[in-house]
Design a protein around this motif. Structure first.
Motif, PDB file in Angstrom:
ATOM      1  N   THR A 153      73.498  49.858  43.347  1.00  0.00           N
ATOM      2  CA  THR A 153      73.556  49.582  41.910  1.00  0.00           C
ATOM      3  C   THR A 153      74.452  48.389  41.580  1.00  0.00           C
ATOM      4  OG1 THR A 153      75.459  51.059  41.488  1.00  0.00           O
ATOM      5  CG2 THR A 153      73.261  52.049  41.461  1.00  0.00           C
ATOM      6  N   ARG A 213      72.986  57.514  36.328  1.00  0.00           N
ATOM      7  CA  ARG A 213      74.034  57.104  35.389  1.00  0.00           C
ATOM      8  C   ARG A 213      74.257  58.217  34.372  1.00  0.00           C
ATOM      9  NH1 ARG A 213      75.654  51.844  35.734  1.00  0.00           N
ATOM     10  NH2 ARG A 213      74.357  50.505  37.055  1.00  0.00           N
ATOM     11  N   VAL A 218      78.266  55.530  37.268  1.00  0.00           N
ATOM     12  CA  VAL A 218      77.293  55.698  38.342  1.00  0.00           C
ATOM     13  C   VAL A 218      77.725  56.845  39.254  1.00  0.00           C
ATOM     14  CG1 VAL A 218      76.187  54.653  40.353  1.00  0.00           C
ATOM     15  CG2 VAL A 218      76.618  53.277  38.298  1.00  0.00           C
ATOM     16  N   GLU A 249      69.565  61.700  33.462  1.00  0.00           N
ATOM     17  CA  GLU A 249      69.771  60.522  32.614  1.00  0.00           C
ATOM     18  C   GLU A 249      69.206  60.760  31.220  1.00  0.00           C
ATOM     19  OE1 GLU A 249      68.494  56.944  34.562  1.00  0.00           O
ATOM     20  OE2 GLU A 249      70.321  56.905  35.798  1.00  0.00           O
TER      21      GLU A 249
END
Length: 267
Positions: A153, A213, A218, A249
C-alpha cells in the motif's frame, strides 16, 4: 552486503517488567527472589527492586518467604479493561469471526509496527491441527503475508525507502533474503489481489493476506492454516478474504468519525 541495522533502543526497566510477567507465564508457578534473578539473568538487587515495586502496585503478591511471589489478578483485570476498549474490536469481530467460521481456518487482524507486524485481534479455529497465533506477538514484515500486503500500500518512493532499510534476516530456509525477492513477492500479490507465504515464518504454515483500511489506517487480514489442508482450498479462502476486507471497509466508511474520534467518544 547490506550493513546490519543498529540495535533498537529499549528501556531496561520496561524490558525487565515484561520479562518478569513472561517468565511467570512460562513457569506457571511461584518464584522466590533468587529464582527470579537467576532466570532473568539480573542482579539480586535489581530483581528485589522490581518485585517490591510491582508488589506495592498490586501486581505481585507474596505467598510466603519460602514459596515466593506470583502475579495477582490485577494484571488480567487491567488487560481485560484495555482489551474491551480496543478501537477495532467491535468493528471487526462479526466480520472476521464469520470469515474464520466459513474458512474453518484461523484469522488475524494485523497492523504494522516499524519493521514488524503485530497480531491485534485473533480468531482461532477449533480444528485440531491449526494456525495458533497469539494476540500481541510480532513477526518480521518480510516473512509474512500481512507484512507484504501492508508494504504493497506504500507509494513507490515510500516502499523504496522501507525496503532499503529492512534487515532481511531469514527466519526459515524459505524466507526471502533479498530486496529483489521481496519486491517481486509484493508485485505478484498486487497482480493476484492477495499475498501468500508458505513456510517463510513458520515451517508448517501457509497464509494469505490482504490490506484493509479502517478509520484511515492500513491493517491486514490474514487467513492461515496447515499447508496440506490450506493449499487445495486457497482460491476459496482468497475469495472469502477479499469479501471480508471489502465488508470491513464498507462498515468502516459508515462509522465516521474515525477510530481515534470514536475512541475519544467513549471517555
Amino acid at each position: 552486503m547490506k550493513p546490519r541495522a543498529a540495535p533498537k533502543p529499549t528501556v531496561k526497566t520496561a524490558d525487565r517488567t515484561l520479562d518478569l510477567f513472561e517468565l511467570f507465564a512460562r513457569e506457571q508457578r511461584p518464584l522466590n527472589l533468587s529464582q527470579i534473578a537467576q532466570l532473568l539473568g539480573i542482579p539480586l538487587s535489581s530483581a528485589h527492586g522490581l518485585i517490591k515495586t510491582l508488589q506495592v502496585r498490586g501486581y505481585l503478591f507474596e505467598l510466603s518467604r519460602r514459596a515466593g511471589y506470583y502475579p495477582s489478578r490485577r494484571l488480567p483485570s487491567v488487560a481485560e479493561a484495555i482489551a474491551t476498549a480496543t478501537p477495532t474490536a467491535a468493528l471487526v469481530a462479526p466480520v472476521l469471526g464469520a470469515l474464520r467460521d466459513d474458512a474453518k481456518e484461523s484469522v488475524v487482524l494485523v497492523k504494522r509496527q516499524g519493521d514488524r507486524v503485530q497480531y491485534l485481534e485473533v480468531f482461532e479455529t477449533d480444528e485440531s491441527v491449526r494456525f495458533s497465533p497469539v494476540a500481541g506477538e510480532t513477526k518480521p514484515l518480510h516473512t509474512t503475508a500481512s507484512g507484504k500486503a501492508i508494504l504493497s500500500t506504500l507509494a513507490p518512493d515510500g516502499l523504496d525507502t522501507v525496503l532499503a532499510q529492512l534487515e532481511l534476516t531469514p527466519v526459515t530456509e524459505s524466507s526471502v533474503t533479498t530486496t529483489r525477492e521481496l519486491r517481486d513477492d509484493i508485485e505478484k500479490g498486487r497482480r493476484r489481489g492477495y499475498w501468500v507465504v508458505a513456510g517463510e515464518n513458520t515451517r508448517d504454515l501457509m497464509a494469505i493476506a490482504a490490506p484493509v483500511r479502517i478509520g484511515g489506517e492500513v491493517f491486514a487480514v490474514v487467513v492461515g492454516g496447515p499447508p496440506q489442508r490450506f493449499r487445495g482450498a486457497m482460491a476459496e479462502h482468497a475469495q472469502r478474504l477479499l469479501r471480508a476486507c471489502a465488508e470491513l471497509e464498507r462498515i468502516a466508511s459508515g462509522t465516521r468519525p474515525n477510530l481515534a474520534a470514536a475512541q475519544g467518544g467513549r471517555r
